[in-house]
Write a protein that holds these residues in place. Sequence first.
Motif, PDB file in Angstrom:
ATOM      1  N   MET A 125      17.288 -16.762 -44.605  1.00 21.69           N
ATOM      2  CA  MET A 125      16.252 -16.463 -43.608  1.00 21.69           C
ATOM      3  C   MET A 125      14.875 -16.533 -44.265  1.00 21.69           C
ATOM      4  SD  MET A 125      15.844 -13.024 -41.272  1.00 21.69           S
ATOM      5  CE  MET A 125      17.468 -13.256 -40.540  1.00 21.69           C
ATOM      6  N   ASP A 126      13.970 -17.288 -43.671  1.00 21.31           N
ATOM      7  CA  ASP A 126      12.610 -17.417 -44.188  1.00 21.31           C
ATOM      8  C   ASP A 126      11.871 -16.093 -43.966  1.00 21.31           C
ATOM      9  OD1 ASP A 126      10.008 -18.061 -44.826  1.00 21.31           O
ATOM     10  OD2 ASP A 126      10.019 -19.969 -43.757  1.00 21.31           O
ATOM     11  N   THR A 127      11.344 -15.512 -45.044  1.00 20.68           N
ATOM     12  CA  THR A 127      10.689 -14.204 -44.921  1.00 20.68           C
ATOM     13  C   THR A 127       9.411 -14.255 -44.082  1.00 20.68           C
ATOM     14  OG1 THR A 127       9.534 -14.573 -47.022  1.00 20.68           O
ATOM     15  CG2 THR A 127      11.628 -13.376 -47.105  1.00 20.68           C
ATOM     16  N   LYS A 128       8.872 -15.454 -43.838  1.00 21.36           N
ATOM     17  CA  LYS A 128       7.680 -15.547 -42.990  1.00 21.36           C
ATOM     18  C   LYS A 128       7.939 -14.988 -41.594  1.00 21.36           C
ATOM     19  CE  LYS A 128       5.486 -19.634 -45.069  1.00 21.36           C
ATOM     20  NZ  LYS A 128       5.108 -21.056 -44.830  1.00 21.36           N
ATOM     21  N   VAL A 129       9.188 -15.092 -41.128  1.00 20.78           N
ATOM     22  CA  VAL A 129       9.470 -14.647 -39.761  1.00 20.78           C
ATOM     23  C   VAL A 129       9.299 -13.143 -39.615  1.00 20.78           C
ATOM     24  CG1 VAL A 129      11.029 -16.570 -39.282  1.00 20.78           C
ATOM     25  CG2 VAL A 129      11.968 -14.424 -40.153  1.00 20.78           C
ATOM     26  N   PHE A 130       9.388 -12.392 -40.721  1.00 16.24           N
ATOM     27  CA  PHE A 130       9.168 -10.949 -40.631  1.00 16.24           C
ATOM     28  C   PHE A 130       7.726 -10.661 -40.216  1.00 16.24           C
ATOM     29  CE2 PHE A 130      12.505 -10.503 -44.235  1.00 16.24           C
ATOM     30  CZ  PHE A 130      13.524 -10.741 -43.321  1.00 16.24           C
ATOM     31  N   ALA A 131       6.789 -11.385 -40.834  1.00 18.36           N
ATOM     32  CA  ALA A 131       5.381 -11.210 -40.468  1.00 18.36           C
ATOM     33  C   ALA A 131       5.132 -11.702 -39.046  1.00 18.36           C
ATOM     34  CB  ALA A 131       4.486 -11.958 -41.454  1.00 18.36           C
ATOM     35  N   TYR A 132       5.808 -12.786 -38.660  1.00 13.41           N
ATOM     36  CA  TYR A 132       5.656 -13.305 -37.299  1.00 13.41           C
ATOM     37  C   TYR A 132       6.118 -12.261 -36.281  1.00 13.41           C
ATOM     38  CZ  TYR A 132       5.362 -17.971 -39.511  1.00 13.41           C
ATOM     39  OH  TYR A 132       5.010 -19.053 -40.267  1.00 13.41           O
ATOM     40  N   PHE A 133       7.296 -11.688 -36.541  1.00 16.96           N
ATOM     41  CA  PHE A 133       7.848 -10.683 -35.634  1.00 16.96           C
ATOM     42  C   PHE A 133       6.897  -9.483 -35.530  1.00 16.96           C
ATOM     43  CE2 PHE A 133      10.149  -6.787 -34.837  1.00 16.96           C
ATOM     44  CZ  PHE A 133      10.993  -7.100 -33.783  1.00 16.96           C
ATOM     45  N   ALA A 134       6.393  -9.020 -36.681  1.00 20.91           N
ATOM     46  CA  ALA A 134       5.510  -7.853 -36.690  1.00 20.91           C
ATOM     47  C   ALA A 134       4.240  -8.115 -35.881  1.00 20.91           C
ATOM     48  CB  ALA A 134       5.158  -7.477 -38.132  1.00 20.91           C
ATOM     49  N   GLY A 172       4.430 -22.886 -31.561  1.00 17.12           N
ATOM     50  CA  GLY A 172       5.107 -22.815 -32.856  1.00 17.12           C
ATOM     51  C   GLY A 172       5.665 -21.432 -33.135  1.00 17.12           C
ATOM     52  N   LEU A 173       4.881 -20.399 -32.782  1.00 14.28           N
ATOM     53  CA  LEU A 173       5.346 -19.029 -32.984  1.00 14.28           C
ATOM     54  C   LEU A 173       6.550 -18.738 -32.098  1.00 14.28           C
ATOM     55  CD1 LEU A 173       5.071 -16.205 -34.174  1.00 14.28           C
ATOM     56  CD2 LEU A 173       3.338 -15.714 -32.428  1.00 14.28           C
ATOM     57  N   ASN A 174       6.481 -19.156 -30.844  1.00 19.36           N
ATOM     58  CA  ASN A 174       7.593 -18.930 -29.924  1.00 19.36           C
ATOM     59  C   ASN A 174       8.865 -19.618 -30.429  1.00 19.36           C
ATOM     60  OD1 ASN A 174       8.565 -17.965 -27.219  1.00 19.36           O
ATOM     61  ND2 ASN A 174       8.891 -20.152 -26.929  1.00 19.36           N
ATOM     62  N   ALA A 175       8.714 -20.843 -30.946  1.00 23.14           N
ATOM     63  CA  ALA A 175       9.876 -21.573 -31.468  1.00 23.14           C
ATOM     64  C   ALA A 175      10.469 -20.851 -32.680  1.00 23.14           C
ATOM     65  CB  ALA A 175       9.472 -22.998 -31.842  1.00 23.14           C
ATOM     66  N   ALA A 176       9.607 -20.301 -33.544  1.00 18.58           N
ATOM     67  CA  ALA A 176      10.090 -19.576 -34.723  1.00 18.58           C
ATOM     68  C   ALA A 176      10.877 -18.336 -34.314  1.00 18.58           C
ATOM     69  CB  ALA A 176       8.915 -19.190 -35.619  1.00 18.58           C
ATOM     70  N   MET A 177      10.400 -17.633 -33.280  1.00 22.85           N
ATOM     71  CA  MET A 177      11.107 -16.443 -32.813  1.00 22.85           C
ATOM     72  C   MET A 177      12.435 -16.811 -32.143  1.00 22.85           C
ATOM     73  SD  MET A 177       9.421 -13.747 -33.767  1.00 22.85           S
ATOM     74  CE  MET A 177       9.423 -14.738 -35.281  1.00 22.85           C
ATOM     75  N   LYS A 178      12.463 -17.941 -31.445  1.00 23.04           N
ATOM     76  CA  LYS A 178      13.718 -18.399 -30.845  1.00 23.04           C
ATOM     77  C   LYS A 178      14.745 -18.728 -31.928  1.00 23.04           C
ATOM     78  CE  LYS A 178      12.775 -18.295 -26.408  1.00 23.04           C
ATOM     79  NZ  LYS A 178      13.513 -17.368 -25.503  1.00 23.04           N
ATOM     80  N   ARG A 179      14.284 -19.358 -33.020  1.00 20.47           N
ATOM     81  CA  ARG A 179      15.199 -19.667 -34.124  1.00 20.47           C
ATOM     82  C   ARG A 179      15.731 -18.388 -34.759  1.00 20.47           C
ATOM     83  NH1 ARG A 179      11.334 -23.737 -35.147  1.00 20.47           N
ATOM     84  NH2 ARG A 179      10.324 -22.463 -36.750  1.00 20.47           N
ATOM     85  N   LEU A 180      14.851 -17.383 -34.897  1.00 23.22           N
ATOM     86  CA  LEU A 180      15.276 -16.107 -35.468  1.00 23.22           C
ATOM     87  C   LEU A 180      16.334 -15.454 -34.583  1.00 23.22           C
ATOM     88  CD1 LEU A 180      15.009 -13.754 -37.474  1.00 23.22           C
ATOM     89  CD2 LEU A 180      13.066 -12.927 -36.105  1.00 23.22           C
TER      90      LEU A 180
END
Length: 294
Positions: free
Chosen positions: A1-10, A31-39
């Motif tokens: 899991m890419d740790t960047k998604v933690f900051a995105y989620f926060a 792009g943010l929405n797509a990253a959250m969907k992948r998570l």
Amino acid sequence: MDTKVFAYFAAVEKHRNFSRAAQELYLSPQGLNAAMKRLEGELGVSLFEVRRGAVELTEHGECFSRHISLVNEQLACMREELNAISARDSNSIRLGCALGVLGYLGEGVIASFNERHDDVRVVVEEELPDYSCERNMAEGKYDFALITNPVECLGFATDSLCEDYQFCWVNRDDELASHDELTLADLAGRTIVTVGEGYKGTSRFLELCSQFGVFPRVVYASEMMGVYESVRTGKAVGLTCRNHVERAPSSSVVGIPLKCLSWGFSICYRRDRVLSYSDHLFLAYMRECRRTYV
């Protein structure tokens, strides 16, 4: 899991809105929405739901939030320690620049710093269009960057080094050449040549024209010399800035301030950077170069 998604989620949790979170992260909302969907796909659960126009956490999202808050704290501490070690052990500073900014400051400004401080070396990594430079800085490709205002990334510490007006190049035979300054109304119906949409001056000019109902014909040149040539040959009015006006190679073109449109730049660094002694020397030197015309 890419740790960047933690900051995105926060960021999404904080703002309850993908657009505002994306602005803070210097991402597109898509792009943010797509990253959250992948998570969510990776976890196999839904983390968000929309209620009355606001993004809310599901029960799974609240559970995820409790755990990643601890992870984010540890990651922040780790970055601070790593940055401190790098700052202690390195005497090299990587500098990114928006195109045109170094020319405004003077080509020798970085060389002068390096000569004054033989124990520190500033290396200009690259010069890029405004938005590309800011994006690379957000991704950590530079230690510092000279970025055209307004600086949009909320994750940067900024110090304004220049406040000025945008200028227009006008052919000396044009009736506008007799003006001391120009307004948007003066440009209505005119052909305006400017560098591409990757530059903030161009974007802000177009936004201002739309706001006030002024609709010039806008064409693009690949570089500032192309803008100049279009003006010199009488084909258009050119959008430029002070340093290009002062260095224009021909008296057949004059520069006139467009005072409704500001132009300037700042020196920036990421807020999670632990500043070293060399960093402070460089920041102090750049502040000595500050210029204000407004």
